[in-house]
Design an enzyme around this catalytic site. Structure first.
Site, PDB file in Angstrom:
ATOM      1  N   ASP A 103      22.032  18.787  15.299  1.00 39.81           N
ATOM      2  CA  ASP A 103      22.443  19.076  13.925  1.00 39.81           C
ATOM      3  C   ASP A 103      23.300  20.339  13.969  1.00 39.81           C
ATOM      4  OD1 ASP A 103      20.883  21.289  13.953  1.00 39.81           O
ATOM      5  OD2 ASP A 103      19.533  20.655  12.361  1.00 39.81           O
ATOM      6  N   ASP A 299      16.275  10.643  10.753  1.00 39.06           N
ATOM      7  CA  ASP A 299      15.514  11.607  11.548  1.00 39.06           C
ATOM      8  C   ASP A 299      14.537  12.318  10.650  1.00 39.06           C
ATOM      9  OD1 ASP A 299      16.265  14.753  11.198  1.00 39.06           O
ATOM     10  OD2 ASP A 299      17.948  13.497  10.616  1.00 39.06           O
TER      11      ASP A 299
END
Ligand SMILES: [Zn+2]
Length: 414
Positions: A103, A299
């Site tokens: 990320d 996720d």
């Protein structure tokens, strides 16, 4: 020469293919092709925040299909990204052959900033009250260049699109995410609009600074505002990203989330060749909603985090093994689960160890529970995929959710 050419092509390789779509729905089964291999979707991506899955041993890691690691933790809070680069990238560093994502660090900018100010621990966990808890804990100053913030040790840090891309290139995951500003569900229209302008400028900068062949995903923001969400989806789709992620607040309840994702489905549907990821959301019922709205990958920290707290997922709902009315239950967590926990232990064994086992025994049990939850969520998305391929996704969803919620309704416990 030929060898380097092949290597070059392999490194370049990233694509998504839609295999089957559900009639009158956006739900689809697909396949993500990367240098690490091919990954059928829908796919669940587990938390590998610090380039490790907490409480999971190396042998069990081989069964995990996808992980998301964290730019902030690996490149700002620590310098682990340098060691990962030296090892030849995240997959080699972890000896992991699954799909890897990093990320952008944008979420940490939120959690140190407005997350603290508004008293929200995590996007995706809906605040119980519809009012922010006002605090003066905001440690972030966001400018058009990026975010200045003070970390937990009081050190001053800066993270912008350039820094984010550099760290993510060091880590070398298959997929990297554009740096964005994640707004809070309590932000006004005016603030969200201003922030979106910044997120879009950063998305362009991110691509400009990116030198690697990793697949970059752009992030759609825009909070709970229809015109901003739609504008963001169209803008992100206009940039040369290899995939799309949906970030930021998705309303104050599950109904809002369904509505917001529904605004985006027809727009994203125009580019079926791009995989779509839902950031930080991954409860079983949310996966069904996400799949229905055309999302491919998810996720969330819950499977691993909850296992560490003694909670496990079953087809009859989530069970807290620290509690329960039936301490003598001699059944495994899930009867037809073939994970090591379900094969070797009864709920009675597990509850006993969680209550009075030695620290070593407790640690071993938590490892097994972590593996069970990962195995369970992977199984769930595989079953969803199969139902799409078999043409009975809607029936499967209804039947599955009715069973999953039955425990809650009858108020029985494990
Ligand atoms: Zn199991």
């Amino acid at each position: 020469m030929i060898y380097s050419l092949i290597l070059f092509i392999v490194l370049l390789m990233f694509s998504f293919q839609e295999i089957k779509k559900v009639k009158n729905s956006y739900a689809r089964a697909g396949i993500i092709k990367t240098a690490s291999g091919e990954f059928p979707t829908p796919l669940y991506v587990f938390a590998g925040t610090d380039a490790e899955v907490r409480m999971l041993d190396k042998k069990s890691l081989k069964n995990v299909k996808a992980l998301i690691a964290n730019t902030y933790h690996l490149g700002i809070r620590t310098k682990k990204a340098d060691d990962i680069k030296k090892a030849g990238g995240l997959n080699k560093f972890m000896n992991f052959s699954g799909l890897t994502i990093t990320d952008s660090g944008g979420f940490q900018v939120f959690s140190f900033g407005f997350g603290r100010e508004h008293g929200i621990g995590k996007i995706g966990f809906f605040p119980e009250k519809n009012q922010p808890i006002k605090t003066d804990q905001n440690l972030v100053k966001i400018t058009d260049d990026g975010a200045f913030f003070t970390d937990e040790k009081g050190r001053k840090k800066f993270l912008g699109p350039k820094e984010s891309v550099k760290i993510q290139e060091k880590i070398g995951a298959n997929i990297i995410l554009a740096f964005d500003e994640c707004t809070s569900p309590f932000h006004s229209y005016a603030y969200t609009k201003k922030s979106l302008k910044r997120t879009h400028a950063w998305a362009k900068d991110f691509l400009k600074f990116k030198k690697s062949k990793q697949a970059a995903f752009g992030i759609i923001q825009g909070g709970e505002f229809k015109d901003l969400r739609e504008k963001s989806a169209k803008f992100i789709l206009s940039l040369p990203f290899k995939g799309i992620a949906i970030g930021g607040p998705l309303g104050k309840n599950k109904k809002d989330m369904k509505k917001i994702l529904g605004w985006l489905s027809p727009i994203l549907n125009k580019r079926p060749e791009l995989p779509r990821h839902l950031l930080g959301i991954g409860k079983p019922e949310d996966i069904f909603t996400g799949v229905e709205k055309g999302l491919d990958t998810f996720d969330c920290v819950i499977p691993t985090r909850e296992a560490r707290h003694g909670s496990v997922y079953t087809s009859l709902g989530r069970i807290d093994l620290h509690k329960g009315e039936k301490p003598e239950d001699k059944n495994p967590i899930e009867k037809d689960c073939s994970c090591p926990a379900c094969i070797s232990k009864t709920k009675k064994d597990i509850k006993k160890i969680l209550k009075s086992g030695s620290p070593k025994e407790k640690k071993e049990i938590v490892k097994l529970l972590t593996f069970h939850n990962i195995f369970w969520f992977q199984n769930l998305v595989e079953k969803i995929r199969q139902s799409i391929l078999d043409g009975n996704f809607k029936e499967f969803k209804e039947k599955w959710l009715a069973r999953y919620n039955s425990l809650k309704k009858t108020k029985k416990n494990a």
